[in-house]
Scaffold this motif. Structure first.
Motif, PDB file in Angstrom:
ATOM      1  N   LEU A  41       0.818  -1.211   0.000  1.00 21.81           N
ATOM      2  CA  LEU A  41       0.000   0.000   0.000  1.00 21.81           C
ATOM      3  C   LEU A  41       0.850   1.258   0.000  1.00 21.81           C
ATOM      4  CD1 LEU A  41      -2.787  -1.091   2.520  1.00 21.81           C
ATOM      5  CD2 LEU A  41      -3.027  -0.792   0.057  1.00 21.81           C
ATOM      6  N   SER A  42       2.011   1.201   0.669  1.00 16.05           N
ATOM      7  CA  SER A  42       2.841   2.407   0.779  1.00 16.05           C
ATOM      8  C   SER A  42       3.908   2.495  -0.303  1.00 16.05           C
ATOM      9  CB  SER A  42       3.522   2.440   2.154  1.00 16.05           C
ATOM     10  OG  SER A  42       4.392   1.334   2.303  1.00 16.05           O
ATOM     11  N   GLY A  43       4.131   1.404  -1.042  1.00 19.56           N
ATOM     12  CA  GLY A  43       5.220   1.383  -2.000  1.00 19.56           C
ATOM     13  C   GLY A  43       4.837   1.742  -3.407  1.00 19.56           C
ATOM     14  N   CYS A  44       3.830   2.575  -3.580  1.00 20.15           N
ATOM     15  CA  CYS A  44       3.370   2.930  -4.915  1.00 20.15           C
ATOM     16  C   CYS A  44       3.000   4.403  -4.956  1.00 20.15           C
ATOM     17  CB  CYS A  44       2.164   2.069  -5.292  1.00 20.15           C
ATOM     18  SG  CYS A  44       1.507   2.405  -6.934  1.00 20.15           S
ATOM     19  N   ALA A  45       3.511   5.119  -5.937  1.00 20.30           N
ATOM     20  CA  ALA A  45       3.177   6.531  -6.081  1.00 20.30           C
ATOM     21  C   ALA A  45       1.799   6.678  -6.721  1.00 20.30           C
ATOM     22  CB  ALA A  45       4.226   7.224  -6.954  1.00 20.30           C
ATOM     23  N   SER A  46       1.092   7.716  -6.343  1.00 17.64           N
ATOM     24  CA  SER A  46      -0.208   7.986  -6.965  1.00 17.64           C
ATOM     25  C   SER A  46       0.001   8.793  -8.240  1.00 17.64           C
ATOM     26  CB  SER A  46      -1.113   8.761  -6.006  1.00 17.64           C
ATOM     27  OG  SER A  46      -0.525  10.001  -5.658  1.00 17.64           O
ATOM     28  N   GLN A 198     -11.484   8.007 -33.225  1.00 21.40           N
ATOM     29  CA  GLN A 198     -11.906   6.607 -33.294  1.00 21.40           C
ATOM     30  C   GLN A 198     -11.482   5.807 -32.051  1.00 21.40           C
ATOM     31  OE1 GLN A 198     -14.043   5.702 -35.376  1.00 21.40           O
ATOM     32  NE2 GLN A 198     -13.898   7.363 -36.874  1.00 21.40           N
ATOM     33  N   ALA A 199     -10.554   6.328 -31.308  1.00 24.45           N
ATOM     34  CA  ALA A 199     -10.137   5.702 -30.056  1.00 24.45           C
ATOM     35  C   ALA A 199      -9.450   6.750 -29.198  1.00 24.45           C
ATOM     36  CB  ALA A 199      -9.196   4.519 -30.302  1.00 24.45           C
ATOM     37  N   ALA A 200      -9.576   6.609 -27.880  1.00 19.85           N
ATOM     38  CA  ALA A 200      -8.942   7.560 -26.972  1.00 19.85           C
ATOM     39  C   ALA A 200      -8.668   6.885 -25.638  1.00 19.85           C
ATOM     40  CB  ALA A 200      -9.832   8.780 -26.766  1.00 19.85           C
ATOM     41  N   MET A 201      -7.667   7.379 -24.956  1.00 21.22           N
ATOM     42  CA  MET A 201      -7.312   6.836 -23.639  1.00 21.22           C
ATOM     43  C   MET A 201      -6.669   7.924 -22.784  1.00 21.22           C
ATOM     44  SD  MET A 201      -4.556   3.792 -22.669  1.00 21.22           S
ATOM     45  CE  MET A 201      -5.630   2.385 -22.963  1.00 21.22           C
ATOM     46  N   ILE A 202      -7.062   7.985 -21.524  1.00 17.82           N
ATOM     47  CA  ILE A 202      -6.336   8.736 -20.510  1.00 17.82           C
ATOM     48  C   ILE A 202      -5.760   7.687 -19.566  1.00 17.82           C
ATOM     49  CG2 ILE A 202      -6.445  10.453 -18.680  1.00 17.82           C
ATOM     50  CD1 ILE A 202      -8.868  11.664 -20.050  1.00 17.82           C
ATOM     51  N   TRP A 203      -4.464   7.707 -19.376  1.00 19.49           N
ATOM     52  CA  TRP A 203      -3.741   6.635 -18.682  1.00 19.49           C
ATOM     53  C   TRP A 203      -2.868   7.236 -17.597  1.00 19.49           C
ATOM     54  CZ3 TRP A 203       1.382   5.389 -17.848  1.00 19.49           C
ATOM     55  CH2 TRP A 203       1.726   4.041 -17.663  1.00 19.49           C
ATOM     56  N   ALA A 204      -2.889   6.646 -16.421  1.00 18.65           N
ATOM     57  CA  ALA A 204      -2.074   7.145 -15.315  1.00 18.65           C
ATOM     58  C   ALA A 204      -1.506   5.980 -14.515  1.00 18.65           C
ATOM     59  CB  ALA A 204      -2.912   8.045 -14.408  1.00 18.65           C
ATOM     60  N   ARG A 205      -0.250   6.096 -14.177  1.00 17.43           N
ATOM     61  CA  ARG A 205       0.393   5.030 -13.384  1.00 17.43           C
ATOM     62  C   ARG A 205       1.549   5.612 -12.585  1.00 17.43           C
ATOM     63  NH1 ARG A 205       2.780  -0.728 -15.774  1.00 17.43           N
ATOM     64  NH2 ARG A 205       4.213  -1.169 -14.060  1.00 17.43           N
ATOM     65  N   GLY A 206       1.657   5.197 -11.331  1.00 23.52           N
ATOM     66  CA  GLY A 206       2.774   5.600 -10.496  1.00 23.52           C
ATOM     67  C   GLY A 206       3.799   4.497 -10.410  1.00 23.52           C
ATOM     68  N   ALA A 207       5.049   4.872 -10.223  1.00 16.02           N
ATOM     69  CA  ALA A 207       6.100   3.874 -10.016  1.00 16.02           C
ATOM     70  C   ALA A 207       5.872   3.193  -8.676  1.00 16.02           C
ATOM     71  CB  ALA A 207       7.467   4.539 -10.054  1.00 16.02           C
ATOM     72  N   ASN A 208       6.356   1.969  -8.537  1.00 15.80           N
ATOM     73  CA  ASN A 208       6.211   1.262  -7.265  1.00 15.80           C
ATOM     74  C   ASN A 208       7.530   0.631  -6.846  1.00 15.80           C
ATOM     75  OD1 ASN A 208       6.204  -1.825  -7.990  1.00 15.80           O
ATOM     76  ND2 ASN A 208       4.849  -0.866  -9.504  1.00 15.80           N
ATOM     77  N   SER A 209       7.560   0.163  -5.613  1.00 13.64           N
ATOM     78  CA  SER A 209       8.798  -0.340  -5.027  1.00 13.64           C
ATOM     79  C   SER A 209       9.219  -1.705  -5.535  1.00 13.64           C
ATOM     80  CB  SER A 209       8.647  -0.420  -3.500  1.00 13.64           C
ATOM     81  OG  SER A 209       8.401   0.851  -2.948  1.00 13.64           O
ATOM     82  N   PHE A 210       8.352  -2.359  -6.312  1.00 12.73           N
ATOM     83  CA  PHE A 210       8.607  -3.749  -6.651  1.00 12.73           C
ATOM     84  C   PHE A 210       8.892  -3.995  -8.124  1.00 12.73           C
ATOM     85  CE2 PHE A 210       5.914  -3.371  -2.941  1.00 12.73           C
ATOM     86  CZ  PHE A 210       6.575  -4.149  -2.014  1.00 12.73           C
ATOM     87  N   THR A 211       8.277  -3.224  -9.033  1.00 13.59           N
ATOM     88  CA  THR A 211       8.449  -3.498 -10.460  1.00 13.59           C
ATOM     89  C   THR A 211       9.214  -2.409 -11.204  1.00 13.59           C
ATOM     90  OG1 THR A 211       6.337  -2.474 -11.103  1.00 13.59           O
ATOM     91  CG2 THR A 211       6.286  -4.804 -10.476  1.00 13.59           C
TER      92      THR A 211
END
Length: 302
Positions: A41-46, A198-211
């Motif tokens: 829970l704590s090892g991932c950025a929002s 014809q297609a669209a995406m909004i994508w968000a991801r934070g770095a994490n401690s494991f991958t």
């Protein structure tokens, strides 16, 4: 960020000792399980779902989250699958996306997105150059790129080497320190020859401690996450459906070769340079800045 626990995960996490003793829970096992949960829970950025205003329309975007990434997607499956050719408009950064990154770093991240997009889209579509007609055109905009804390990344890399330095007989995975993690948010769309979305995406991801391996660069995590976005978005275009919630598929030999630094399937992709391949992987494992191992072509992106 949402963290999902699969059935049996708690049992696996507590496998350091008997789960119970005389019918009573084993306290060390419970504490170990709680520690694993807290680390996840704590090892991932929002990462915020920031909109940059580049999409022709934000209507009818539907939530479609993966285990690590959040997204909003929309796709006209029949129209996208009918296309045979695609053109990539170089990725750009929104003006306020990440003011602490240098122009060189922004260019490096943008080019990493385009290079991976080109390889991913090549799985079904023919990628053509900027001056050639195409059934579809693709453009991405980085709307947010939280910087990596270089001191924390460097400390994490030093800590990860300690087991080897202390003479550990077997490899001991050491999670990255859950501080100073970066993130990436990108919006992208596909338009047809009449400029209709014809297609669209909004994508968000934070770095994490494991991958996500720490790299001593403020652009380290944004650069590391760039191919993850491209892989998800290219799958949306190639399959005409969300890339999340499906079993992984084996990549083609062309994709494997390009990822390892070989020539891409289509000459148009060479505008974004070759993937650093094994050299880049080795540099990343050592925590070296991506600026040292990857040089984006001056003519690609911004």
């Amino acid at each position: 960020m949402r963290v999902e626990f699969l059935p049996g995960a708690a049992t696996d996490a507590q496998s350091t000792g008997p789960a119970s003793r005389n019918g009573q829970p084993n306290r060390p096992s419970l504490l170990a399980g709680a520690a694993v949960a807290m680390a996840l829970l704590s090892g991932c950025a929002s990462a915020p779902m920031t909109r940059g205003g580049s999409l022709a329309s934000y209507d009818n975007l539907t939530p479609s989250d993966g285990v690590l990434a959040k997204s909003l997607v929309r796709v006209n499956k029949d129209e996208v699958l009918a296309a045979k050719t695609v053109r990539i408009v170089p990725t750009t950064f929104a003006q306020a996306a990440s003011p602490t990154l240098s122009q060189e770093q922004r260019h490096l991240v943008a080019n990493a997105i385009d290079r991976s997009l080109c390889v991913g889209l090549s799985e079904r579509l023919q990628v053509v150059g900027p001056d050639q007609p195409a059934d579809l055109s693709v453009h991405a905009l980085v709307t947010q790129a939280a910087p990596t804390d270089e001191v924390a990344a460097g400390t994490s890399k030093v800590v990860s080497f300690l087991p080897s330095a202390l003479g550990a007989g077997v490899p001991v995975p050491v999670p990255r320190l859950p501080v100073g993690l970066g993130s990436l948010t990108v919006e992208a769309e596909v338009r047809d020859q009449a400029s209709r979305q014809q297609a669209a995406m909004i994508w968000a991801r934070g770095a994490n401690s494991f991958t996500n391996s720490p790299m001593v660069s403020s652009a380290g995590d944004a650069y590391d996450l760039a191919p993850s976005f491209s892989d998800d978005f290219s799958k949306l275009v190639v399959t005409g459906a969300t890339p999340f919630g499906k079993a992984p598929e084996l990549p083609s030999f062309d994709k494997i070769g390009a990822t390892l630094g070989g020539k891409p399937k289509y000459a148009a992709c060479e505008a974004f340079g070759l993937n650093p391949g094994l050299v880049g992987m080795a540099a990343g494992k050592l925590g070296l800045p991506p600026e040292w191992s990857d040089k984006a072509p001056a003519t690609a992106g911004q």
